[in-house]
Design a protein around this motif. Structure first.
Motif, PDB file in Angstrom:
ATOM      1  N   GLU A 438      -2.298  -5.463 -12.520  1.00 25.59           N
ATOM      2  CA  GLU A 438      -2.655  -3.996 -12.982  1.00 25.59           C
ATOM      3  C   GLU A 438      -2.043  -3.127 -12.070  1.00 25.59           C
ATOM      4  O   GLU A 438      -2.252  -2.977 -10.990  1.00 25.59           O
ATOM      5  N   VAL A 439      -1.224  -2.248 -12.913  1.00 24.44           N
ATOM      6  CA  VAL A 439      -0.543  -1.111 -12.002  1.00 24.44           C
ATOM      7  C   VAL A 439      -1.454  -0.246 -11.891  1.00 24.44           C
ATOM      8  O   VAL A 439      -2.264   0.227 -12.667  1.00 24.44           O
ATOM      9  N   ALA A 457      -1.851  -3.701  -4.159  1.00 27.06           N
ATOM     10  CA  ALA A 457      -1.908  -4.483  -5.375  1.00 27.06           C
ATOM     11  C   ALA A 457      -0.927  -5.301  -5.500  1.00 27.06           C
ATOM     12  O   ALA A 457      -0.657  -6.215  -6.484  1.00 27.06           O
ATOM     13  N   GLY A 458       0.004  -5.567  -4.486  1.00 25.71           N
ATOM     14  CA  GLY A 458       0.919  -6.704  -4.412  1.00 25.71           C
ATOM     15  C   GLY A 458       2.333  -6.435  -5.163  1.00 25.71           C
ATOM     16  O   GLY A 458       2.810  -7.074  -5.772  1.00 25.71           O
ATOM     17  N   LEU A 459       2.363  -4.674  -5.266  1.00 24.22           N
ATOM     18  CA  LEU A 459       3.675  -4.427  -6.150  1.00 24.22           C
ATOM     19  C   LEU A 459       4.576  -3.673  -5.064  1.00 24.22           C
ATOM     20  O   LEU A 459       4.123  -3.099  -3.940  1.00 24.22           O
ATOM     21  N   LYS A 460       5.862  -3.660  -5.399  1.00 25.02           N
ATOM     22  CA  LYS A 460       7.030  -2.859  -4.602  1.00 25.02           C
ATOM     23  C   LYS A 460       7.035  -1.569  -5.046  1.00 25.02           C
ATOM     24  O   LYS A 460       6.477  -1.127  -6.227  1.00 25.02           O
ATOM     25  N   SER A 487       0.003  -4.431 -17.311  1.00 23.50           N
ATOM     26  CA  SER A 487       0.091  -5.704 -16.444  1.00 23.50           C
ATOM     27  C   SER A 487       1.506  -6.142 -16.116  1.00 23.50           C
ATOM     28  O   SER A 487       2.146  -6.289 -17.210  1.00 23.50           O
ATOM     29  N   VAL A 488       1.843  -6.335 -14.929  1.00 23.01           N
ATOM     30  CA  VAL A 488       3.124  -6.854 -14.722  1.00 23.01           C
ATOM     31  C   VAL A 488       2.991  -7.925 -13.828  1.00 23.01           C
ATOM     32  O   VAL A 488       2.264  -8.193 -12.972  1.00 23.01           O
TER      33      VAL A 488
END
Length: 674
Positions: A438-439, A457-460, A487-488
């Motif tokens: 979730e962003v 969050a494990g995002l770039k 959600s991505v």
């Protein structure tokens, strides 16, 4: 060191690590406004020309390496005797830390890491640079799962003049056999070290260990590793073959290039046939029968020329202060006995390995049953197929996999189509589909806080262009894409846009324009327009007299601008009446709005002015005046003035009295004369 400003640019904030010859700090680049890592040489080496040369060499070598899997080097320099290198600040933890915390890591994840490291090495090897110290501590795993290879501190280009001092550097648990012997190195040495890293990552254990660096290095030269599947039975045979080929004692038996090894790892990850040539596990187990054995007389390896393993470990033993290595160097008797013992043990192990391989082969030939292929099936379907084929389901693990539908088998061990004993277990890995996260909401965060939240969050993260906002303070996140709560897939990029503060627009100058043109000009600039009319004798009717706010001032888009437009001028008539005994008249008898008119009077002989009344009804009192005038100012209506004369009892025969002038103002719609 914390709080120090290097070369008026890099503000040191905190120490994040320390190595054998340098410390690493987090710092702020005050010129580019970004967080960086600064590697500072330890003070005890600053005056050593060899170390400073190696430090400069690291910066020069790494600065030319461009890969998403290599830590970027931005700058290097020296400040008052302090040598430093400025690098990309990588968030995450090193692979060694992950192994220590988790033990064995999922083999597919390890293969992905290996593939990325191979890509990094292929870039370096393409520039004739050998890393020389590939180990888990030098592989940073980022929050998105991708890796960065770092620390080219002992990397050496092939044309380097530092061959002698750098030839033997490395870490004993990961160095290649030729590196342990002090031989010239090739890219194959990095491939061997990577093989050791993959072995440790997938089993949780080092292939070679010992009480000191020398004993470990001897094992690197003389002993074959225990096949990884004997430590972790879940390891796929294809992946095991890749690891063991990379760890071949003879450099010529390894992968020819890092790119070739990467292709093999990618084939394994894609489920394609993995081709490692004629290499197999049995060959690895038997390798030691052809290896040089320690000569009890001089400590050299037969068949290896006069190169000794001792110089290769001398520097490491010195730097680590390992007691065991010093004891080894000082004891010829122990060395001789140890060499003989190792030779005997190695021969026995080789024989046992060959026997075990033969028994395994014969057993499979007699009892082997073909394993069903269940990849792509649901767990229920796979279980049914496995049981019908005479096998049982072993361990069932779950793993995210974007290429396989959730709930279906990603891989199996043993592989479909291979032979295995009846009733043996078949281990399965089931897909959990694509991992989604979730962003987080980044609104009102600073760039640093937003980046930290996304990484966690494990995002770039991607920084978009700044935007004006009247809701968010300048310098903080005003908008993001995708929006918070979306959600991505894990590892996706989220773009954040910082606020540039409230937007203001310069108000154009419309004074003198026609009303219609002024309205269009202001509305095109983003403003609302309000109009008021006013009379003017100096501005043509329909043109703008003034504007509020004034021209060229700044205001928010949508602000209302008031323009005052000329209504032109109005004319009023002046009517003057005189009673018996004199005359009275206006000059002029027609006057523009706001203008002035003079009322003149002349008494006849024997008369004088008694009074004059105007629009307000206020009397004008004259005393013995027989002629004169008064002025009415600011005329805003038609005027009717009456002048009254009375007989002059003083006997004045109109000899020319003084006229009185009254200053008249319009109050409440009337005219007052004083």
């Amino acid at each position: 060191m914390t709080g120090r400003l290097l070369n008026n640019r890099y503000m040191i904030t905190e120490r994040v690590g320390v190595g054998g010859m340098a410390e690493v700090y987090r710092a702020q680049d005050n010129v580019l406004g970004r967080t960086v890592a600064v590697k500072v040489m330890l003070s005890q080496y600053a005056e050593d020309e060899v170390f400073t040369a190696r430090f400069r060499q690291e910066a020069a070598a790494a600065a030319n390496l461009q890969s998403p899997y290599i830590v970027n080097v931005y700058d290097w320099g020296q400040d008052n005797g302090t040598y430093y290198i400025v690098m990309e600040f990588v968030r995450g933890s090193d692979l060694k830390n992950a192994i220590n915390q988790r033990g064995a890591i999922n083999q597919r994840k390890v293969a992905e890491i290996g593939s990325q490291v191979c890509q990094a090495l292929s870039v370096a090897h393409g520039l004739d640079i050998i890393h020389r110290d590939i180990k888990p501590q030098n592989i940073m795993v980022q929050p998105d799962g991708n890796v960065k290879v770092m620390d080219f501190g002992i990397a050496r280009a092939k044309n380097s003049t530092m061959a002698k001092t750098s030839a033997v550097l490395g870490t004993a648990h990961y160095i290649s056999p030729e590196q342990a012997q002090g031989k010239d190195l090739t890219p194959a040495s990095d491939i061997y070290s990577l093989g050791v890293v993959l072995y440790e990552s997938v089993t949780g254990k080092l292939p070679f260990d010992g009480p000191d660096a020398v004993s470990v290095a001897m094992k690197q030269v003389q002993e074959a590793p225990v096949p990884p599947s004997q430590v972790n039975p879940a390891i796929d045979s294809d992946f095991e073959a890749i690891i063991l080929k990379a760890m071949s004692k003879n450099p010529l038996d390894r992968f020819n290039t890092a790119l070739e090894m990467r292709r093999a790892l990618n084939d394994y990850l894609a489920g394609r046939t993995v081709n490692v040539g004629s290499f197999n596990t049995a060959q690895t187990a038997a390798m030691t029968s052809n290896l040089p054995v320690m000569n009890a007389g001089n400590g050299a390896y037969a068949g290896a020329g006069s190169t000794s393993v001792m110089p290769a470990l001398a520097e490491e033993a010195h730097s680590t202060g390992t007691a065991g290595s010093n004891a080894y160097l000082n004891s010829n008797n122990k060395k001789q006995g140890r060499g003989k013992t190792i030779g005997i043990v190695v021969a026995i192990l080789a024989a046992i390995a060959l026997i075990a391989a033969a028994v395994h082969f014969l057993g499979n030939a007699a009892d082997g049953v073909e394993v069903p292929t269940v990849t792509g099936s649901t767990l229920e379907e796979a279980t049914d197929s496995i049981q019908k084929a005479g096998f049982t389901v072993g361990s069932v693990q779950y793993s995210y996999d974007s290429s396989v539908e959730a709930g279906k088998v990603v891989s199996q061990d043993p592989k479909g189509g291979s032979k295995a004993k009846a009733k043996s277990k078949i281990n399965l890995i089931i897909s959990e589909g694509e991992e989604t996260v979730e962003v987080p909401d980044l609104t009102n965060m600073t760039p640093e806080a937003a980046q930290k939240a996304l990484s966690a969050a494990g995002l770039k993260y991607v920084a978009g262009a700044a935007e004006h906002s009247d809701q968010v303070a300048s310098g903080k996140v005003a908008r993001q894409n995708p929006e918070a709560g979306t959600s991505v897939p894990a590892g996706s990029s989220v773009t954040y846009y910082l606020s540039a503060g409230e937007e203001t627009v310069k108000i154009p100058n419309v004074v003198g324009m026609s009303e219609s043109k002024a309205k269009v000009t202001l509305e095109n600039a983003g403003f609302s327009v309000e109009v008021e009319k006013a009379s003017s004798s100096s501005v043509n009717e329909g043109d703008v007299i003034s504007q509020t706010p004034g021209a060229n001032s700044g205001a928010k888009a949508g602000t209302t601008v008031l323009i005052t437009v000329s209504a032109g001028t109005k004319s009023y008539t002046v009517k003057v009446t005189a009673g018996e005994g004199g005359t009275a008249w206006a000059e002029p008898d027609t006057v523009s709005e706001g203008g002035s008119v003079t009322i003149r009077y002349q008494a006849k002989p024997g008369y004088k002015v008694s009074q004059a009344t105007g629009a307000t009804g206020t009397d004008f009192k004259a005393t013995s005046n027989t002629e004169g005038s008064f002025t009415v100012n600011n005329v805003t209506q038609n005027l009717s003035i009456s002048v009254t004369f009375v007989p002059d009892s003083s006997g004045n025969t109109n000899g020319g009295g003084n006229g009185q002038t009254g200053n008249n103002t319009n109050t409440g719609g009337g005219t007052t004369s004083n």
